[in-house]
Design an enzyme around this catalytic site. Structure first.
Site, PDB file in Angstrom:
ATOM      1  N   TYR A  37      24.788  12.494  18.998  1.00 17.90           N
ATOM      2  CA  TYR A  37      25.781  11.498  18.634  1.00 17.90           C
ATOM      3  C   TYR A  37      25.064  10.298  18.009  1.00 17.90           C
ATOM      4  O   TYR A  37      25.146   9.171  18.491  1.00 17.90           O
ATOM      5  CB  TYR A  37      26.632  11.080  19.831  1.00 17.90           C
ATOM      6  CG  TYR A  37      28.038  10.667  19.443  1.00 17.90           C
ATOM      7  CD1 TYR A  37      28.973  11.630  19.058  1.00 17.90           C
ATOM      8  CD2 TYR A  37      28.418   9.344  19.423  1.00 17.90           C
ATOM      9  CE1 TYR A  37      30.251  11.266  18.673  1.00 17.90           C
ATOM     10  CE2 TYR A  37      29.684   8.966  19.039  1.00 17.90           C
ATOM     11  CZ  TYR A  37      30.596   9.923  18.662  1.00 17.90           C
ATOM     12  OH  TYR A  37      31.861   9.562  18.263  1.00 17.90           O
ATOM     13  N   LEU A  38      24.359  10.586  16.930  1.00 17.86           N
ATOM     14  CA  LEU A  38      23.403   9.651  16.346  1.00 17.86           C
ATOM     15  C   LEU A  38      24.083   8.429  15.727  1.00 17.86           C
ATOM     16  O   LEU A  38      25.184   8.518  15.187  1.00 17.86           O
ATOM     17  CB  LEU A  38      22.564  10.367  15.289  1.00 17.86           C
ATOM     18  CG  LEU A  38      21.820  11.620  15.751  1.00 17.86           C
ATOM     19  CD1 LEU A  38      21.026  12.218  14.594  1.00 17.86           C
ATOM     20  CD2 LEU A  38      20.909  11.318  16.935  1.00 17.86           C
ATOM     21  N   HIS A  39      23.387   7.307  15.802  1.00 16.24           N
ATOM     22  CA  HIS A  39      23.848   6.063  15.189  1.00 16.24           C
ATOM     23  C   HIS A  39      22.679   5.438  14.435  1.00 16.24           C
ATOM     24  O   HIS A  39      21.583   6.022  14.357  1.00 16.24           O
ATOM     25  CB  HIS A  39      24.413   5.106  16.247  1.00 16.24           C
ATOM     26  CG  HIS A  39      23.505   4.881  17.419  1.00 16.24           C
ATOM     27  ND1 HIS A  39      22.318   4.164  17.324  1.00 16.24           N
ATOM     28  CD2 HIS A  39      23.579   5.282  18.719  1.00 16.24           C
ATOM     29  CE1 HIS A  39      21.735   4.112  18.502  1.00 16.24           C
ATOM     30  NE2 HIS A  39      22.475   4.799  19.371  1.00 16.24           N
ATOM     31  N   GLY A  41      20.693   3.130  15.119  1.00 13.74           N
ATOM     32  CA  GLY A  41      19.483   2.921  15.913  1.00 13.74           C
ATOM     33  C   GLY A  41      18.584   4.144  15.878  1.00 13.74           C
ATOM     34  O   GLY A  41      17.364   4.027  15.695  1.00 13.74           O
ATOM     35  N   HIS A  42      19.176   5.327  16.063  1.00 13.47           N
ATOM     36  CA  HIS A  42      18.393   6.564  15.968  1.00 13.47           C
ATOM     37  C   HIS A  42      17.795   6.719  14.572  1.00 13.47           C
ATOM     38  O   HIS A  42      16.623   7.092  14.418  1.00 13.47           O
ATOM     39  CB  HIS A  42      19.288   7.784  16.241  1.00 13.47           C
ATOM     40  CG  HIS A  42      19.849   7.850  17.622  1.00 13.47           C
ATOM     41  ND1 HIS A  42      21.191   7.786  17.871  1.00 13.47           N
ATOM     42  CD2 HIS A  42      19.247   7.989  18.827  1.00 13.47           C
ATOM     43  CE1 HIS A  42      21.408   7.886  19.181  1.00 13.47           C
ATOM     44  NE2 HIS A  42      20.235   8.013  19.780  1.00 13.47           N
ATOM     45  N   GLN A 183      12.702   2.516  30.116  1.00 10.00           N
ATOM     46  CA  GLN A 183      12.382   3.893  29.761  1.00 10.00           C
ATOM     47  C   GLN A 183      11.164   3.954  28.845  1.00 10.00           C
ATOM     48  O   GLN A 183      10.269   4.789  29.035  1.00 10.00           O
ATOM     49  CB  GLN A 183      13.590   4.527  29.078  1.00 10.00           C
ATOM     50  CG  GLN A 183      13.331   5.893  28.467  1.00 10.00           C
ATOM     51  CD  GLN A 183      14.572   6.464  27.830  1.00 10.00           C
ATOM     52  OE1 GLN A 183      15.488   6.894  28.523  1.00 10.00           O
ATOM     53  NE2 GLN A 183      14.627   6.473  26.504  1.00 10.00           N
ATOM     54  N   MET A 214      23.325  -1.000  19.667  1.00  7.95           N
ATOM     55  CA  MET A 214      23.941   0.273  19.318  1.00  7.95           C
ATOM     56  C   MET A 214      23.617   1.318  20.381  1.00  7.95           C
ATOM     57  O   MET A 214      22.488   1.423  20.842  1.00  7.95           O
ATOM     58  CB  MET A 214      23.447   0.740  17.953  1.00  7.95           C
ATOM     59  CG  MET A 214      23.982  -0.083  16.813  1.00  7.95           C
ATOM     60  SD  MET A 214      23.550   0.615  15.211  1.00  7.95           S
ATOM     61  CE  MET A 214      24.438  -0.518  14.133  1.00  7.95           C
ATOM     62  N   SER A 216      25.132   5.468  21.789  1.00  2.59           N
ATOM     63  CA  SER A 216      26.073   6.571  21.633  1.00  2.59           C
ATOM     64  C   SER A 216      27.285   6.396  22.535  1.00  2.59           C
ATOM     65  O   SER A 216      28.391   6.835  22.205  1.00  2.59           O
ATOM     66  CB  SER A 216      25.379   7.903  21.955  1.00  2.59           C
ATOM     67  OG  SER A 216      24.292   8.126  21.080  1.00  2.59           O
TER      68      SER A 216
END
Length: 250
Positions: A37-39, A41-42, A183, A214, A216
């Site tokens: 569910y890429l946006h 940011g990815h 993370q 941003m 998902s």
């Protein structure tokens, strides 16, 4: 110029063989791990990966190991076809999309199925009769506090699946967003402590116009939650972040 069509790999051995073939040609491999569910940011991570590697692998895998039974594994947003179109639109594209069916299935679990040309949702990691996955990676100090306080299995699951991806893809460089700051730091420590020969790069947070980072999961926010989201940024206690940085440098 025609959009670059990525090769889609779902088998672990095939992924390893591809990486070994690239290494035999002297090429460096960049990995961008995602849950899909890429946006933007990815996509910013992918653009940065082009500066650090010859070929790029994007993993799309909703990792069941980081979800507790009460969390949203079954409803996590997914749009595999849309993700592929977004990847094709990135300048330079990506070389491989690694979309495994279930990284915790060792031939004993047949309850999940592959449909519509993409890997299906993964089921529970642990089999009732002890035939499933039972080995976990933990970064014991850094997983405590902050997000780890309310999500006690989360970082154990993240560290384990990232270790799996590192072992399968064997990248030279891996890119993570600093939106998930704890993370990112945990992955850095994991790489150091387990002697992975991988450079971990943290990319700056990409935000919406109103300042919300941003994510998902933003698509699942109610209008009221979406309106309140940006205010959390201004209320963030940076003293906590300072304390966290003090701990990890010891």
């Amino acid at each position: 110029m025609a959009a670059k069509e990525p090769e889609i790999i779902r088998d672990k051995d095939q992924m390893r063989n591809w990486s070994r073939a690239m290494r035999s040609q002297g090429k460096t491999i960049g990995l961008v791990p995602t849950m899909g569910y890429l946006h933007d940011g990815h996509l910013s991570l992918i653009r940065e990966a082009h500066d650090h590697s010859d070929v790029i692998v994007v993993s799309i895998y909703v990792n069941p190991g980081q979800f507790s039974p009460t969390e949203d594994l079954s409803t996590y947003p997914s749009d595999f076809h849309g993700d592929i179109q977004k990847l094709k639109a990135v300048p330079g594209g990506v070389d491989v999309v690694f979309n495994p069916h279930n990284l915790y299935d060792y031939g004993t679990n047949r309850r999940s199925s592959v449909s519509n040309g993409e890997a299906g949702k993964s089921v529970s990691c642990v089999e009732e009769k002890g035939l499933g996955h039972e080995t976990w990676v933990r970064v014991e100090t850094l997983e405590n506090g902050m997000c780890g306080k309310s999500r006690p299995v989360f970082f154990r699951g993240v560290a384990t699946v990232v270790t799996k991806l590192f072992n399968i893809v064997d990248p030279d460089v891996a890119l993570f967003g600093k939106k998930d700051y704890q993370q990112w730091r945990i992955i850095q420590r994991l790489v150091r402590d387990l002697d992975f020969s991988i450079r971990v790069i943290g990319s700056e947070v990409v935000r919406e116009n109103d300042g919300l980072a941003m994510s998902s999961r933003n698509v699942r926010l109610s209008p009221e939650e979406r309106e309140k989201g940006p205010t959390l940024l201004s209320n963030f206690d940076y003293e906590i972040l300072h304390v966290f940085e003090t701990v990890i440098t010891k």
